[in-house]
Design an enzyme around this catalytic site. Structure first.
Site, mmCIF file in Angstrom:
data_model
loop_
_atom_site.group_PDB
_atom_site.id
_atom_site.type_symbol
_atom_site.label_atom_id
_atom_site.label_comp_id
_atom_site.label_asym_id
_atom_site.label_seq_id
_atom_site.Cartn_x
_atom_site.Cartn_y
_atom_site.Cartn_z
ATOM 1 N N ARG A 118 0.855 -1.192 0.000
ATOM 2 C CA ARG A 118 0.000 0.000 0.000
ATOM 3 C C ARG A 118 0.887 1.237 0.000
ATOM 4 O O ARG A 118 1.641 1.464 0.947
ATOM 5 C CB ARG A 118 -0.894 0.006 1.233
ATOM 6 C CG ARG A 118 -1.898 1.168 1.309
ATOM 7 C CD ARG A 118 -2.659 1.130 2.627
ATOM 8 N NE ARG A 118 -3.299 -0.166 2.844
ATOM 9 C CZ ARG A 118 -3.776 -0.575 4.009
ATOM 10 N NH1 ARG A 118 -3.686 0.213 5.079
ATOM 11 N NH2 ARG A 118 -4.323 -1.774 4.124
ATOM 12 N N HIS A 163 1.887 -2.162 5.638
ATOM 13 C CA HIS A 163 1.609 -2.455 4.228
ATOM 14 C C HIS A 163 2.561 -1.703 3.303
ATOM 15 O O HIS A 163 2.916 -2.201 2.226
ATOM 16 C CB HIS A 163 0.175 -2.059 3.881
ATOM 17 C CG HIS A 163 -0.857 -3.055 4.285
ATOM 18 N ND1 HIS A 163 -1.179 -4.165 3.540
ATOM 19 C CD2 HIS A 163 -1.676 -3.102 5.367
ATOM 20 C CE1 HIS A 163 -2.144 -4.848 4.128
ATOM 21 N NE2 HIS A 163 -2.467 -4.226 5.255
ATOM 22 N N ASP A 170 -3.469 -8.387 3.290
ATOM 23 C CA ASP A 170 -4.774 -8.761 3.817
ATOM 24 C C ASP A 170 -5.319 -9.871 2.928
ATOM 25 O O ASP A 170 -5.303 -9.747 1.687
ATOM 26 C CB ASP A 170 -5.733 -7.572 3.791
ATOM 27 C CG ASP A 170 -5.266 -6.416 4.656
ATOM 28 O OD1 ASP A 170 -4.545 -6.664 5.639
ATOM 29 O OD2 ASP A 170 -5.632 -5.261 4.346
ATOM 30 N N GLU A 252 -7.366 -7.904 13.467
ATOM 31 C CA GLU A 252 -7.909 -8.105 12.124
ATOM 32 C C GLU A 252 -7.574 -9.519 11.667
ATOM 33 O O GLU A 252 -6.395 -9.826 11.434
ATOM 34 C CB GLU A 252 -7.309 -7.083 11.150
ATOM 35 C CG GLU A 252 -7.639 -5.638 11.486
ATOM 36 C CD GLU A 252 -6.949 -4.622 10.591
ATOM 37 O OE1 GLU A 252 -7.332 -3.442 10.643
ATOM 38 O OE2 GLU A 252 -6.025 -5.015 9.847
ATOM 39 N N HIS A 255 -5.225 -9.762 8.424
ATOM 40 C CA HIS A 255 -3.978 -8.990 8.299
ATOM 41 C C HIS A 255 -2.775 -9.818 8.753
ATOM 42 O O HIS A 255 -2.704 -10.254 9.903
ATOM 43 C CB HIS A 255 -4.114 -7.722 9.146
ATOM 44 C CG HIS A 255 -2.915 -6.837 9.159
ATOM 45 N ND1 HIS A 255 -2.908 -5.582 8.600
ATOM 46 C CD2 HIS A 255 -1.666 -6.997 9.675
ATOM 47 C CE1 HIS A 255 -1.730 -5.013 8.788
ATOM 48 N NE2 HIS A 255 -0.966 -5.868 9.433
#
Length: 278
Positions: A118, A163, A170, A252, A255
């Site tokens: 990301r 990320h 994910d 999460e 993740h």
């Protein structure tokens, strides 16, 4: 040196100092990798280090559903920096994920990734979005019971994020053979990510107890309210990933970070696109 010459030199030095003081400071450079040279620039923008790859080139059997390149995510539009719906990762993480996929296929399951590398510009987009209280068009699905102004404080969105280092992703598990997934239509009625699987958005993954990017405590990996098949599926994903060197973020279920990541202190900002790779 004569008095006149000393005065001339002194005035020149003073003028230079004043000129320097009036200049704006140079912008702070982007952080450079600690274990490799900084990525070089291309005519279209910054590029990734040579050890970043497209996951599809390492294991084309792993499914992708890159949500931030689409409007089906918690902001309700494609996110800045996602030029293409690709999963980019460091080669080290991608090859470890390939080994996970082999183990998953042996149990009639396949991996499906929602997000991989990301760029920092995407994180900045999330931060800017968080400051706009009126933009909550996706609340009904992704954070039905969580105030928007608590999403960062409660750990559902991170800035910066692992990320951006290229070894975090994910993901979920899907059955094999994998059913088709209906396309998301912007503006369609939203259903809370916390309701039972048969009522949620029809993601083709196995039941994980909540939808992806569900900003709710039920998404915590070991939440006691998640039982039965959903709990078993979370535990299976965790076993498969842990066996190949990944660790889970306990808030999460989706993740995971590759522990032996090559850039543990670097946050890259090249766009998610094939052209970013060497």
């Amino acid at each position: 040196m004569g008095t006149t010459r000393r005065m001339t030199v002194g005035l020149a030095v003073l003028a230079a100092a004043l000129a320097a003081g009036c200049q704006r400071p140079a912008p702070r450079p982007s952080p450079a990798p600690t274990s490799a040279p900084a990525p070089s620039a291309s005519p279209t923008g910054p590029r990734a280090p040579a050890d970043f790859v497209d996951l599809a080139a390492v294991d084309p059997s792993i499914r992708t559903d890159i949500r931030y390149a689409t409007p089906h995510n918690f902001v309700g539009r494609p996110v800045t920096g996602y030029a293409e719906p690709r999963c980019l990762l460091t080669r080290r993480a991608a090859e470890a994920l390939h080994r996970v996929q082999g183990a998953a296929l042996a149990q009639n399951r396949s991996l499906k990734v929602y997000d991989c590398y990301r760029p920092q510009q995407a994180v900045n987009d999330f931060v800017a979005w968080a400051k706009l209280p009126g933009e909550q068009q996706m609340k009904g699905e992704f954070y039905p019971d969580e105030p928007k102004d608590r999403l960062f404080a409660d750990g559902y969105i991170g800035a910066p994020t692992a990320h951006s280092r290229g070894s975090t992703l994910d993901l979920t598990l899907v059955p094999v053979p994998t059913p088709d997934q209906p396309a998301y239509a912007p503006g369609q009625p939203l259903v809370a990510c916390t309701v039972p699987a048969g009522r949620r958005f029809p993601d083709n993954s196995v039941d994980m107890g909540t939808g992806f990017d569900c900003f709710d405590s039920r998404a915590h990996t070991a939440d006691a309210r998640i039982t039965g098949a959903a709990r078993d599926n979370r535990q299976l994903l965790k076993r498969l990933m842990t066996a190949q060197g990944f660790e889970n973020y306990d808030r999460e279920w989706w993740h995971y970070r590759y522990r032996d990541e090559p850039y543990p202190k670097t946050y890259f900002d090249f766009p998610v696109a094939r052209s970013s790779l060497r």
